[in-house]
Design a protein around this motif. Structure first.
Motif, PDB file in Angstrom:
ATOM      1  N   ILE A   3       0.860  -1.173   0.000  1.00 36.49           N
ATOM      2  CA  ILE A   3       0.000   0.000   0.000  1.00 36.49           C
ATOM      3  C   ILE A   3       0.898   1.224   0.000  1.00 36.49           C
ATOM      4  O   ILE A   3       1.816   1.334   0.803  1.00 36.49           O
ATOM      5  CB  ILE A   3      -0.906   0.001   1.240  1.00 36.49           C
ATOM      6  CG1 ILE A   3      -1.858  -1.203   1.185  1.00 36.49           C
ATOM      7  CG2 ILE A   3      -1.681   1.284   1.352  1.00 36.49           C
ATOM      8  CD1 ILE A   3      -2.614  -1.400   2.455  1.00 36.49           C
ATOM      9  N   THR A   4       0.658   2.157  -0.881  1.00 37.17           N
ATOM     10  CA  THR A   4       1.511   3.332  -0.989  1.00 37.17           C
ATOM     11  C   THR A   4       0.672   4.580  -0.864  1.00 37.17           C
ATOM     12  O   THR A   4      -0.317   4.739  -1.575  1.00 37.17           O
ATOM     13  CB  THR A   4       2.244   3.349  -2.343  1.00 37.17           C
ATOM     14  OG1 THR A   4       3.005   2.150  -2.463  1.00 37.17           O
ATOM     15  CG2 THR A   4       3.174   4.546  -2.432  1.00 37.17           C
ATOM     16  N   TRP A   5       1.054   5.453   0.032  1.00 41.12           N
ATOM     17  CA  TRP A   5       0.437   6.770   0.123  1.00 41.12           C
ATOM     18  C   TRP A   5       1.212   7.694  -0.798  1.00 41.12           C
ATOM     19  O   TRP A   5       2.435   7.751  -0.766  1.00 41.12           O
ATOM     20  CB  TRP A   5       0.516   7.292   1.546  1.00 41.12           C
ATOM     21  CG  TRP A   5      -0.319   6.500   2.487  1.00 41.12           C
ATOM     22  CD1 TRP A   5       0.072   5.454   3.272  1.00 41.12           C
ATOM     23  CD2 TRP A   5      -1.699   6.676   2.749  1.00 41.12           C
ATOM     24  NE1 TRP A   5      -0.972   4.982   4.010  1.00 41.12           N
ATOM     25  CE2 TRP A   5      -2.079   5.719   3.706  1.00 41.12           C
ATOM     26  CE3 TRP A   5      -2.670   7.563   2.265  1.00 41.12           C
ATOM     27  CZ2 TRP A   5      -3.365   5.615   4.192  1.00 41.12           C
ATOM     28  CZ3 TRP A   5      -3.950   7.462   2.764  1.00 41.12           C
ATOM     29  CH2 TRP A   5      -4.290   6.497   3.705  1.00 41.12           C
ATOM     30  N   THR A   6       0.510   8.450  -1.630  1.00 38.83           N
ATOM     31  CA  THR A   6       1.195   9.190  -2.681  1.00 38.83           C
ATOM     32  C   THR A   6       1.100  10.696  -2.534  1.00 38.83           C
ATOM     33  O   THR A   6       1.526  11.418  -3.402  1.00 38.83           O
ATOM     34  CB  THR A   6       0.614   8.809  -4.049  1.00 38.83           C
ATOM     35  OG1 THR A   6      -0.787   9.056  -4.035  1.00 38.83           O
ATOM     36  CG2 THR A   6       0.868   7.355  -4.344  1.00 38.83           C
ATOM     37  N   PRO A 156      -8.045  -0.426  -5.170  1.00 36.63           N
ATOM     38  CA  PRO A 156      -7.336  -1.576  -5.757  1.00 36.63           C
ATOM     39  C   PRO A 156      -5.939  -1.205  -6.242  1.00 36.63           C
ATOM     40  O   PRO A 156      -5.728  -0.149  -6.823  1.00 36.63           O
ATOM     41  CB  PRO A 156      -8.235  -1.968  -6.936  1.00 36.63           C
ATOM     42  CG  PRO A 156      -9.590  -1.463  -6.569  1.00 36.63           C
ATOM     43  CD  PRO A 156      -9.340  -0.190  -5.814  1.00 36.63           C
ATOM     44  N   ALA A 157      -5.007  -2.097  -5.991  1.00 41.73           N
ATOM     45  CA  ALA A 157      -3.647  -1.927  -6.505  1.00 41.73           C
ATOM     46  C   ALA A 157      -3.636  -2.201  -8.008  1.00 41.73           C
ATOM     47  O   ALA A 157      -4.486  -2.937  -8.521  1.00 41.73           O
ATOM     48  CB  ALA A 157      -2.695  -2.873  -5.785  1.00 41.73           C
ATOM     49  N   PRO A 158      -2.687  -1.631  -8.741  1.00 37.98           N
ATOM     50  CA  PRO A 158      -2.678  -1.777 -10.195  1.00 37.98           C
ATOM     51  C   PRO A 158      -2.655  -3.220 -10.681  1.00 37.98           C
ATOM     52  O   PRO A 158      -3.242  -3.540 -11.716  1.00 37.98           O
ATOM     53  CB  PRO A 158      -1.407  -1.031 -10.611  1.00 37.98           C
ATOM     54  CG  PRO A 158      -1.204  -0.009  -9.547  1.00 37.98           C
ATOM     55  CD  PRO A 158      -1.659  -0.659  -8.281  1.00 37.98           C
ATOM     56  N   GLY A 159      -2.011  -4.136  -9.971  1.00 36.96           N
ATOM     57  CA  GLY A 159      -1.923  -5.510 -10.444  1.00 36.96           C
ATOM     58  C   GLY A 159      -3.139  -6.366 -10.158  1.00 36.96           C
ATOM     59  O   GLY A 159      -3.215  -7.514 -10.625  1.00 36.96           O
ATOM     60  N   ARG A 179     -10.349  -1.883 -12.363  1.00 34.72           N
ATOM     61  CA  ARG A 179      -9.331  -1.307 -13.252  1.00 34.72           C
ATOM     62  C   ARG A 179      -9.330   0.220 -13.191  1.00 34.72           C
ATOM     63  O   ARG A 179      -8.275   0.856 -13.066  1.00 34.72           O
ATOM     64  CB  ARG A 179      -9.594  -1.774 -14.685  1.00 34.72           C
ATOM     65  CG  ARG A 179      -8.583  -1.268 -15.700  1.00 34.72           C
ATOM     66  CD  ARG A 179      -8.845  -1.863 -17.075  1.00 34.72           C
ATOM     67  NE  ARG A 179     -10.175  -1.518 -17.587  1.00 34.72           N
ATOM     68  CZ  ARG A 179     -11.179  -2.384 -17.710  1.00 34.72           C
ATOM     69  NH1 ARG A 179     -11.035  -3.651 -17.350  1.00 34.72           N
ATOM     70  NH2 ARG A 179     -12.344  -1.997 -18.184  1.00 34.72           N
ATOM     71  N   GLU A 180     -10.505   0.829 -13.265  1.00 32.88           N
ATOM     72  CA  GLU A 180     -10.591   2.291 -13.301  1.00 32.88           C
ATOM     73  C   GLU A 180     -10.143   2.907 -11.977  1.00 32.88           C
ATOM     74  O   GLU A 180      -9.447   3.927 -11.956  1.00 32.88           O
ATOM     75  CB  GLU A 180     -12.029   2.720 -13.612  1.00 32.88           C
ATOM     76  CG  GLU A 180     -12.502   2.368 -15.016  1.00 32.88           C
ATOM     77  CD  GLU A 180     -11.876   3.252 -16.084  1.00 32.88           C
ATOM     78  OE1 GLU A 180     -11.298   4.298 -15.736  1.00 32.88           O
ATOM     79  OE2 GLU A 180     -11.954   2.889 -17.270  1.00 32.88           O
ATOM     80  N   HIS A 181     -10.528   2.290 -10.871  1.00 34.31           N
ATOM     81  CA  HIS A 181     -10.169   2.875  -9.580  1.00 34.31           C
ATOM     82  C   HIS A 181      -8.697   2.678  -9.242  1.00 34.31           C
ATOM     83  O   HIS A 181      -8.115   3.504  -8.530  1.00 34.31           O
ATOM     84  CB  HIS A 181     -11.088   2.350  -8.491  1.00 34.31           C
ATOM     85  CG  HIS A 181     -12.423   3.007  -8.517  1.00 34.31           C
ATOM     86  ND1 HIS A 181     -12.646   4.235  -7.957  1.00 34.31           N
ATOM     87  CD2 HIS A 181     -13.596   2.630  -9.081  1.00 34.31           C
ATOM     88  CE1 HIS A 181     -13.918   4.589  -8.159  1.00 34.31           C
ATOM     89  NE2 HIS A 181     -14.497   3.638  -8.840  1.00 34.31           N
ATOM     90  N   ALA A 182      -8.098   1.628  -9.762  1.00 35.78           N
ATOM     91  CA  ALA A 182      -6.653   1.489  -9.599  1.00 35.78           C
ATOM     92  C   ALA A 182      -5.926   2.649 -10.263  1.00 35.78           C
ATOM     93  O   ALA A 182      -4.868   3.086  -9.795  1.00 35.78           O
ATOM     94  CB  ALA A 182      -6.187   0.158 -10.190  1.00 35.78           C
ATOM     95  N   ALA A 183      -6.502   3.176 -11.344  1.00 35.79           N
ATOM     96  CA  ALA A 183      -5.880   4.286 -12.071  1.00 35.79           C
ATOM     97  C   ALA A 183      -6.264   5.642 -11.503  1.00 35.79           C
ATOM     98  O   ALA A 183      -5.444   6.560 -11.458  1.00 35.79           O
ATOM     99  CB  ALA A 183      -6.272   4.214 -13.551  1.00 35.79           C
ATOM    100  N   LEU A 184      -7.514   5.797 -11.041  1.00 36.28           N
ATOM    101  CA  LEU A 184      -8.030   7.113 -10.665  1.00 36.28           C
ATOM    102  C   LEU A 184      -7.703   7.537  -9.242  1.00 36.28           C
ATOM    103  O   LEU A 184      -7.485   8.727  -8.972  1.00 36.28           O
ATOM    104  CB  LEU A 184      -9.555   7.134 -10.829  1.00 36.28           C
ATOM    105  CG  LEU A 184     -10.128   7.051 -12.245  1.00 36.28           C
ATOM    106  CD1 LEU A 184     -11.637   6.892 -12.177  1.00 36.28           C
ATOM    107  CD2 LEU A 184      -9.739   8.284 -13.045  1.00 36.28           C
ATOM    108  N   PRO A 244      -2.668  -6.960  -2.919  1.00 38.68           N
ATOM    109  CA  PRO A 244      -3.384  -5.915  -3.606  1.00 38.68           C
ATOM    110  C   PRO A 244      -4.591  -5.522  -2.772  1.00 38.68           C
ATOM    111  O   PRO A 244      -5.270  -6.393  -2.229  1.00 38.68           O
ATOM    112  CB  PRO A 244      -3.821  -6.575  -4.924  1.00 38.68           C
ATOM    113  CG  PRO A 244      -2.962  -7.767  -5.074  1.00 38.68           C
ATOM    114  CD  PRO A 244      -2.628  -8.208  -3.672  1.00 38.68           C
ATOM    115  N   THR A 245      -4.838  -4.252  -2.614  1.00 40.49           N
ATOM    116  CA  THR A 245      -5.987  -3.841  -1.830  1.00 40.49           C
ATOM    117  C   THR A 245      -7.241  -3.953  -2.667  1.00 40.49           C
ATOM    118  O   THR A 245      -7.189  -4.227  -3.849  1.00 40.49           O
ATOM    119  CB  THR A 245      -5.797  -2.411  -1.308  1.00 40.49           C
ATOM    120  OG1 THR A 245      -5.568  -1.542  -2.408  1.00 40.49           O
ATOM    121  CG2 THR A 245      -4.625  -2.368  -0.347  1.00 40.49           C
ATOM    122  N   GLY A 246      -8.418  -3.727  -2.043  1.00 39.23           N
ATOM    123  CA  GLY A 246      -9.593  -4.098  -2.780  1.00 39.23           C
ATOM    124  C   GLY A 246     -10.836  -3.291  -2.641  1.00 39.23           C
ATOM    125  O   GLY A 246     -11.903  -3.772  -2.980  1.00 39.23           O
TER     126      GLY A 246
END
Length: 249
Positions: A3-6, A156-159, A179-184, A244-246
């Protein structure tokens, strides 16, 4: 996958950094729950159940923000009112229709939208979402930012999309929301952290955001534990690798 805080805020002196520090204490239990939930065994039916649960959560997102926006608009003397209302108005537009994505995913995954729309949402969903209505109405709408921080921060994590597709053989159309929320959600989290750091929060208001966030992460963990219970769950404390988070919004 960790998990990464950005957020660009990294010093301990910011509201967003203090919130991240508090949430970090609950992450091992959350990681344990998601590791078990996303295991390969029985993933297809569990993914369908996950979509139903996430629909029950996400269909409340816009109504919650609309309620908080109205409460902020009704408090013209509050120094938080204007920036909070501006953020909520924009975020409502960004999140509109995401509950429909989940129904489309559910159909593409071989289930029926009625599986999500028909049953009463389970108590663990109500325990996650319900307190936000109370805190908005009876305390301060800024508390909702803690809830949003969790849903955006533990998206969700990208993978995860590739993993679900590989294990279940589901088409891409069944994986849109993940997929969309991993990106957004990384960008959305940065925006939220920037808002927290520029709001003139009092100590009590910052505490309200933290209480909301800590409750939300704990309740989300309980929800994922329940979703993963098609086999005995491992101990949550001191759990193994970060999964991967969910959650999706």
């Amino acid at each position: 996958m960790s998990i990464t805080w950005t957020s660009s805020a990294t010093t301990r002196g910011t509201a967003s950094a203090r919130l991240r520090t508090k949430l970090h204490l609950l992450e091992p239990e959350f990681r344990g729950a998601t590791t078990h939930m996303w295991r390969a065994e029985g993933l297809l039916p569990r993914y369908r159940t996950y979509l139903c649960a996430m629909h029950a959560v996400i269909r409340a997102s816009v109504p919650l923000m609309e309620l908080a926006l109205r409460r902020a608009a009704d408090s013209p003397g509050d120094p938080l009112a204007e920036p909070l209302a501006a953020y909520l108005a924009e975020h409502i537009q960004e999140e509109a229709g995401h509950d429909a994505w989940l129904l489309e995913d559910l159909l593409a995954a071989g289930a029926a939208p009625e599986d999500a729309l028909g049953p009463q949402p389970p108590p663990d969903v109500a325990a996650l979402v319900g307190p936000q209505y109370y805190w908005i109405e009876h305390h301060h709408p800024v508390a909702l930012l803690g809830y949003i921080a969790v849903l955006e921060g533990y998206a969700p994590a990208p993978g995860l999309t590739d993993r679900i597709g590989r294990i279940t053989a589901l088409p891409a159309a069944a994986l849109r929301t993940v997929r969309e929320h991993a990106a957004l959600d990384t960008d959305h989290l940065d925006e939220l952290h920037a808002l927290l750091d520029r709001l003139p929060l009092t100590r009590d208001q910052e505490a309200a955001v933290a209480v909301s966030a800590l409750h939300s992460l704990d309740a989300l963990t309980r929800l994922f534990v329940r979703l993963g219970r098609s086999a005995p769950a491992p101990s949550l404390r001191g759990a193994g690798p970060t999964p991967p988070t969910g959650v999706t919004r």
